[in-house]
Write a protein that holds these residues in place. Structure first.
Motif, PDB file in Angstrom:
ATOM      1  N   MET A 253       0.841  -1.186   0.000  1.00 43.00           N
ATOM      2  CA  MET A 253       0.000   0.000   0.000  1.00 43.00           C
ATOM      3  C   MET A 253       0.882   1.244   0.000  1.00 43.00           C
ATOM      4  O   MET A 253       1.696   1.415   0.900  1.00 43.00           O
ATOM      5  CB  MET A 253      -0.928  -0.005   1.216  1.00 43.00           C
TER       6      MET A 253
ATOM      7  N   CYS B  93      -6.774  -3.153  -0.725  1.00 42.19           N
ATOM      8  CA  CYS B  93      -7.566  -3.480   0.461  1.00 42.19           C
ATOM      9  C   CYS B  93      -8.398  -4.724   0.155  1.00 42.19           C
ATOM     10  O   CYS B  93      -9.171  -4.757  -0.801  1.00 42.19           O
ATOM     11  CB  CYS B  93      -8.480  -2.316   0.834  1.00 42.19           C
TER      12      CYS B  93
ATOM     13  N   SER C  15     -10.621  -5.990   2.150  1.00 43.45           N
ATOM     14  CA  SER C  15     -11.852  -5.976   2.966  1.00 43.45           C
ATOM     15  C   SER C  15     -11.823  -7.101   4.003  1.00 43.45           C
ATOM     16  O   SER C  15     -12.800  -7.810   4.198  1.00 43.45           O
ATOM     17  CB  SER C  15     -13.100  -6.088   2.082  1.00 43.45           C
TER      18      SER C  15
ATOM     19  N   PHE D 155     -11.408  -6.657   7.199  1.00 42.38           N
ATOM     20  CA  PHE D 155     -12.035  -6.136   8.428  1.00 42.38           C
ATOM     21  C   PHE D 155     -11.114  -6.127   9.645  1.00 42.38           C
ATOM     22  O   PHE D 155     -11.578  -5.880  10.755  1.00 42.38           O
ATOM     23  CB  PHE D 155     -13.326  -6.897   8.767  1.00 42.38           C
ATOM     24  N   THR D 156      -9.824  -6.404   9.456  1.00 41.03           N
ATOM     25  CA  THR D 156      -8.899  -6.348  10.587  1.00 41.03           C
ATOM     26  C   THR D 156      -8.880  -4.950  11.198  1.00 41.03           C
ATOM     27  O   THR D 156      -8.977  -4.786  12.419  1.00 41.03           O
ATOM     28  CB  THR D 156      -7.483  -6.741  10.135  1.00 41.03           C
TER      29      THR D 156
ATOM     30  N   LEU E 184     -13.212   1.214   7.793  1.00 36.54           N
ATOM     31  CA  LEU E 184     -12.345   1.581   6.677  1.00 36.54           C
ATOM     32  C   LEU E 184     -12.611   0.734   5.432  1.00 36.54           C
ATOM     33  O   LEU E 184     -12.482   1.213   4.314  1.00 36.54           O
ATOM     34  CB  LEU E 184     -10.875   1.466   7.097  1.00 36.54           C
TER      35      LEU E 184
ATOM     36  N   MET F 271     -12.957   2.205   1.727  1.00 30.04           N
ATOM     37  CA  MET F 271     -12.158   1.741   0.581  1.00 30.04           C
ATOM     38  C   MET F 271     -13.078   1.319  -0.566  1.00 30.04           C
ATOM     39  O   MET F 271     -12.827   1.637  -1.733  1.00 30.04           O
ATOM     40  CB  MET F 271     -11.271   0.564   0.984  1.00 30.04           C
TER      41      MET F 271
HETATM   42  S1  SF4 Z   1      -9.934  -3.998   5.556  1.00 31.00           S
HETATM   43 FE1  SF4 Z   1      -8.453  -2.711   6.674  1.00 31.00          FE
HETATM   44  S2  SF4 Z   1      -6.866  -4.132   7.425  1.00 31.00           S
HETATM   45 FE2  SF4 Z   1      -8.035  -5.198   5.819  1.00 31.00          FE
HETATM   46  S3  SF4 Z   1      -6.865  -4.840   3.927  1.00 31.00           S
HETATM   47 FE3  SF4 Z   1      -8.442  -3.234   4.039  1.00 31.00          FE
HETATM   48  S4  SF4 Z   1      -7.437  -1.516   5.072  1.00 31.00           S
HETATM   49 FE4  SF4 Z   1      -6.170  -3.317   5.434  1.00 31.00          FE
END
Ligand code: SF4
Length: 90
Positions: free
Chosen positions: A1, A28, A30, A32-33, A44, A48
């Motif tokens: 990134m 990203c 997704s 969810f971490t 986030l 994204m």
């Molecule tokens: S959801 Fe958050 S932790 Fe997972 S890849 Fe996307 S930005 Fe990174």
């Protein structure tokens, strides 16, 4: 990134379209971490997705299907290919 996720949030808060540039929004997964760890409850992954959708609706395609090497298509799992095309093309 190339832009850190927390920097994406700040750019969005500032209305800076730099958030739409680079690879971060496309990388990203997704997962969810960040969502589960964010003390402010910021989702986030949804941000994204929204940023990707903005670009896709403008007709920007991250992947040009015709440029995918036909030899590699034979090795790619079909589900992965379909998911990638749904996420990265308008
Ligand atoms: S959801 Fe958050 S932790 Fe997972 S890849 Fe996307 S930005 Fe990174």
């Amino acid at each position: 990134m190339d832009i850190l996720p927390n920097q994406i949030i700040r750019l969005v808060q500032l209305g800076d379209e730099e958030a739409l540039e680079g690879n971060t929004i496309w990388l990203c997964a997704s997962c969810f971490t960040c969502v589960t760890r964010c003390p402010k409850g910021v989702d986030l992954s949804k941000i994204m997705e929204a940023l990707r959708t903005i670009l896709l609706r403008k007709g920007f395609d991250k992947v040009e299907i015709k440029k995918i090497d036909p030899d590699k298509l034979d090795d790619v799992p079909q589900q992965l290919l379909v998911c990638g095309l749904r996420k990265l093309t308008s």
